[in-house]
Scaffold this motif. Structure first.
Motif, PDB file in Angstrom:
ATOM      1  N   LEU A  11       1.249  -1.464  -0.039  1.00 52.37           N
ATOM      2  CA  LEU A  11      -0.007  -0.299   0.450  1.00 52.37           C
ATOM      3  C   LEU A  11       0.837   1.529   0.313  1.00 52.37           C
ATOM      4  O   LEU A  11       1.413   1.793  -0.807  1.00 52.37           O
ATOM      5  N   ASN A  12       2.214   1.303   0.821  1.00 55.97           N
ATOM      6  CA  ASN A  12       2.700   2.419   0.744  1.00 55.97           C
ATOM      7  C   ASN A  12       3.675   2.500  -0.800  1.00 55.97           C
ATOM      8  O   ASN A  12       3.449   3.958  -0.765  1.00 55.97           O
ATOM      9  N   LEU A  13       4.018   1.375  -0.772  1.00 56.44           N
ATOM     10  CA  LEU A  13       4.671   2.413  -2.555  1.00 56.44           C
ATOM     11  C   LEU A  13       3.411   1.835  -3.683  1.00 56.44           C
ATOM     12  O   LEU A  13       3.728   2.582  -5.169  1.00 56.44           O
ATOM     13  N   ASP A  14       2.793   1.342  -4.019  1.00 51.44           N
ATOM     14  CA  ASP A  14       1.468   1.203  -5.220  1.00 51.44           C
ATOM     15  C   ASP A  14       0.572   1.717  -4.911  1.00 51.44           C
ATOM     16  O   ASP A  14      -0.608   1.860  -6.105  1.00 51.44           O
ATOM     17  N   VAL A  15       0.284   2.019  -3.890  1.00 48.74           N
ATOM     18  CA  VAL A  15      -1.156   3.374  -3.802  1.00 48.74           C
ATOM     19  C   VAL A  15      -0.921   4.865  -3.826  1.00 48.74           C
ATOM     20  O   VAL A  15      -0.233   5.064  -2.920  1.00 48.74           O
ATOM     21  N   GLU A  16      -1.088   5.114  -5.032  1.00 47.93           N
ATOM     22  CA  GLU A  16      -0.991   6.582  -4.602  1.00 47.93           C
ATOM     23  C   GLU A  16      -0.869   7.298  -3.647  1.00 47.93           C
ATOM     24  O   GLU A  16      -0.466   8.250  -2.873  1.00 47.93           O
ATOM     25  N   ASP A  17      -2.705   7.395  -2.773  1.00 48.29           N
ATOM     26  CA  ASP A  17      -3.231   8.074  -1.844  1.00 48.29           C
ATOM     27  C   ASP A  17      -1.660   7.566  -0.389  1.00 48.29           C
ATOM     28  O   ASP A  17      -2.021   8.619   0.354  1.00 48.29           O
ATOM     29  N   PHE A  18      -1.607   6.751  -0.224  1.00 50.88           N
ATOM     30  CA  PHE A  18      -0.430   6.462   0.796  1.00 50.88           C
ATOM     31  C   PHE A  18       0.826   6.414   0.554  1.00 50.88           C
ATOM     32  O   PHE A  18       1.569   6.406   1.086  1.00 50.88           O
ATOM     33  N   LYS A  19       1.563   7.582  -0.415  1.00 47.45           N
ATOM     34  CA  LYS A  19       2.739   7.998  -0.596  1.00 47.45           C
ATOM     35  C   LYS A  19       2.923   8.869   0.487  1.00 47.45           C
ATOM     36  O   LYS A  19       3.591   9.398   0.518  1.00 47.45           O
ATOM     37  N   THR A  20       1.567   9.621   0.321  1.00 44.68           N
ATOM     38  CA  THR A  20       1.769  10.629   1.878  1.00 44.68           C
ATOM     39  C   THR A  20       0.502  11.181   2.878  1.00 44.68           C
ATOM     40  O   THR A  20       1.086  11.745   3.772  1.00 44.68           O
ATOM     41  N   MET A  21       0.376   9.692   2.558  1.00 44.58           N
ATOM     42  CA  MET A  21      -0.523   9.288   4.030  1.00 44.58           C
ATOM     43  C   MET A  21      -0.187   7.731   4.093  1.00 44.58           C
ATOM     44  O   MET A  21       0.031   7.163   3.848  1.00 44.58           O
ATOM     45  N   ASN A  22      -0.535   7.698   5.918  1.00 44.46           N
ATOM     46  CA  ASN A  22      -0.299   6.478   6.325  1.00 44.46           C
ATOM     47  C   ASN A  22      -1.285   5.780   5.901  1.00 44.46           C
ATOM     48  O   ASN A  22      -1.967   5.561   6.434  1.00 44.46           O
ATOM     49  N   PRO A  23      -0.766   4.411   5.569  1.00 48.58           N
ATOM     50  CA  PRO A  23      -1.792   3.242   5.234  1.00 48.58           C
ATOM     51  C   PRO A  23      -2.014   2.387   6.430  1.00 48.58           C
ATOM     52  O   PRO A  23      -2.734   1.476   6.931  1.00 48.58           O
ATOM     53  N   THR A  24      -2.717   3.405   7.556  1.00 48.19           N
ATOM     54  CA  THR A  24      -3.510   3.385   8.649  1.00 48.19           C
ATOM     55  C   THR A  24      -5.013   2.105   8.235  1.00 48.19           C
ATOM     56  O   THR A  24      -5.610   2.443   7.387  1.00 48.19           O
ATOM     57  N   ALA A  25      -5.208   1.237   8.937  1.00 52.13           N
ATOM     58  CA  ALA A  25      -7.277   1.084   8.683  1.00 52.13           C
ATOM     59  C   ALA A  25      -8.103   2.421   8.724  1.00 52.13           C
ATOM     60  O   ALA A  25      -8.418   2.129   7.601  1.00 52.13           O
ATOM     61  N   GLU A  26      -7.674   3.325   9.417  1.00 47.49           N
ATOM     62  CA  GLU A  26      -8.713   4.567   9.191  1.00 47.49           C
ATOM     63  C   GLU A  26      -8.328   5.394   7.917  1.00 47.49           C
ATOM     64  O   GLU A  26      -9.217   5.029   6.874  1.00 47.49           O
ATOM     65  N   ASN A  27      -6.975   5.279   7.260  1.00 52.72           N
ATOM     66  CA  ASN A  27      -6.723   6.165   5.806  1.00 52.72           C
ATOM     67  C   ASN A  27      -7.523   5.277   4.845  1.00 52.72           C
ATOM     68  O   ASN A  27      -8.580   5.165   3.974  1.00 52.72           O
ATOM     69  N   ILE A  28      -7.040   3.930   5.340  1.00 54.06           N
ATOM     70  CA  ILE A  28      -7.533   2.750   4.141  1.00 54.06           C
ATOM     71  C   ILE A  28      -9.445   3.046   3.400  1.00 54.06           C
ATOM     72  O   ILE A  28      -9.756   2.874   2.568  1.00 54.06           O
TER      73      ILE A  28
END
Ligand code: NI
Length: 135
Positions: free
Chosen positions: A84-101
């Protein structure tokens, strides 16, 4: 008649929680094992709720085949077996917590669904930990 229909989906993905602007110590203190540098995976379970008025002609709220395809194409195909950190654009600048996902999935699905529907997303990171948007 106002009613809700639900569709469950699933994806496996890796993530890591950290802030590049924090020290190693502070990251470990706040994020614990979830900040370990080599990432780790979760089996995410998703529940999508669509609420609205039943179409009197068809008896459907929404065709579940259509809902299934929307979730597959826009969520599962984008997130499953991804980092998620590397492959999904939104999570390049936002932590992939359950809340944010959960919120990102809600935004993605909101764009795909007619405005007449209300949408809710629940995301399980483990069988016992889950989040829901909107609250
Ligand atoms: Ni984690």
């Amino acid at each position: 008649m106002r009613i809700s229909v639900f569709r469950k989906a699933h994806f496996n993905a890796a993530h890591r929680l950290y802030r590049a602007d924090w020290s190693k110590e502070k990251n470990e203190q706040v994020f614990g094992l979830c900040c370990s540098p080599n990432y780790h995976g979760h089996n995410y379970d998703l529940e999508v709720r669509v609420t609205g008025e039943v179409d009197p002609e068809t008896g459907f709220l929404i065709d579940l085949k259509v809902l299934k395809e929307i979730i597959k194409k826009h969520v599962e195909d984008r997130f499953d077996h991804k980092n998620l950190n590397l492959d999904v654009e939104d999570f390049k600048t936002m932590n992939p917590t359950a809340e944010n996902i959960c919120f990102v999935i809600w935004k993605i699905l909101r764009e795909q669904l007619d405005d007449k529907f209300e949408l809710g997303v629940r995301l399980y990171e483990t069988p016992r930990n889950y989040v829901e948007y909107p609250a």
